[in-house]
Design an enzyme around this catalytic site. Structure first.
Site, PDB file in Angstrom:
ATOM      1  N   HIS A  16       0.855  -1.193   0.000  1.00 32.91           N
ATOM      2  CA  HIS A  16       0.000   0.000   0.000  1.00 32.91           C
ATOM      3  C   HIS A  16       0.893   1.247   0.000  1.00 32.91           C
ATOM      4  O   HIS A  16       2.003   1.213   0.532  1.00 32.91           O
ATOM      5  CB  HIS A  16      -0.924  -0.002   1.222  1.00 32.91           C
ATOM      6  CG  HIS A  16      -1.973   1.061   1.145  1.00 32.91           C
ATOM      7  ND1 HIS A  16      -1.719   2.374   1.480  1.00 32.91           N
ATOM      8  CD2 HIS A  16      -3.254   1.016   0.721  1.00 32.91           C
ATOM      9  CE1 HIS A  16      -2.814   3.084   1.277  1.00 32.91           C
ATOM     10  NE2 HIS A  16      -3.763   2.284   0.821  1.00 32.91           N
TER      11      HIS A  16
ATOM     12  N   GLU B  57      -3.517   3.211  -7.312  1.00 32.58           N
ATOM     13  CA  GLU B  57      -3.982   4.341  -6.496  1.00 32.58           C
ATOM     14  C   GLU B  57      -2.973   5.489  -6.580  1.00 32.58           C
ATOM     15  O   GLU B  57      -1.931   5.422  -5.919  1.00 32.58           O
ATOM     16  CB  GLU B  57      -4.069   3.945  -5.018  1.00 32.58           C
ATOM     17  CG  GLU B  57      -5.025   2.838  -4.687  1.00 32.58           C
ATOM     18  CD  GLU B  57      -5.261   2.759  -3.175  1.00 32.58           C
ATOM     19  OE1 GLU B  57      -6.419   2.662  -2.790  1.00 32.58           O
ATOM     20  OE2 GLU B  57      -4.300   2.810  -2.394  1.00 32.58           O
TER      21      GLU B  57
END
Ligand code: G3P
Length: 222
Positions: A93, A141
């Protein structure tokens, strides 16, 4: 995992910690039952067992390390995460970045235990690199849109469609999710129209005054 999917990352938000994690997971479960939408949750590691024990919903870890059982004090072992009740894990992430070799080791460790893998990426180039490692999903993202409330599917549609196109050419077994700023049904709809099979999101639901209402709005876009 059935698709389209919504993966809700609780990050380290107070609103998604401890008993609050259970409450949000239950809201996800209720919305999933009422609408048929496929929703998974990613609470913090110490909350995985608690959430998975109380709520019948797919639970993801936010991270695993590329270690085997043995002498690796302080690391997160995939087997322990699975034993706690998770069915999958996020890897890399933007808020928990790894080097490429570490991503590979984490994907391998998760694959060894049968955990579903979602490798997060920040642009098309890293999506390409991640897809060669053979995860189940990549989730693109753009970091500048994370937590902004500005949806990637509208602000930067090319990064989603470009990731989908690139992954198809490299490893068609890998599926693409997108995230950052997603909160509404229209964002979800746009994400699916760009070729992704679902979304990874956080603040739009976890920090909402009414997470259930926010979830109902989101699933309207499926
Ligand atoms: O993991 C999902 C996340 O990075 C996106 O965050 O708050 O923009 O939905 P948010």
């Amino acid at each position: 995992m059935n698709e389209p999917i919504i993966v809700l990352n609780f990050k380290t938000y107070t609103e998604g910690t401890g008993k609050n994690a259970v409450a949000i997971a239950q809201a996800c479960k209720d919305v999933s039952d009422e609408t048929g939408a496929h929703i998974a949750v990613a609470p913090q590691l110490p909350d995985i067992y608690r959430v998975a024990s109380i709520v019948d919903i797919p639970v993801f870890s936010q991270h695993v390390d590329g270690v085997e059982p043995g002498s690796f004090t302080g690391h997160i072992m995939a087997e322990a995460v699975k034993e706690a009740g998770a069915i999958g894990t996020l890897i890399n992430h933007s808020e928990r970045r790894l080097k490429l070799a570490d991503i590979d080791a984490s994907v391998t460790a998760a694959g060894r235990t049968g955990l579903t893998t979602i490798v997060c990426t920040n642009n098309i180039a890293t999506t390409i690199a991640a897809s060669t490692l053979g995860p189940d999903y990549v989730a693109v993202e753009p970091p500048e849109l994370i937590g902004s409330g500005i949806p990637v599917s509208k602000a930067d549609p090319e990064v989603v469609s470009g990731s989908v196109k690139a992954v198809r050419n490299i490893n068609p077994d890998v599926k693409v999710l997108c995230g950052a700023g997603i909160s509404k049904g229209e964002d979800m709809k746009a994400a699916l129209e760009l070729g992704s099979v679902g979304v990874l999101l956080a603040s739009g639901v976890v920090k909402s005054n009414d997470p259930k209402k926010a979830l109902f709005d989101l699933v309207n876009g499926i």
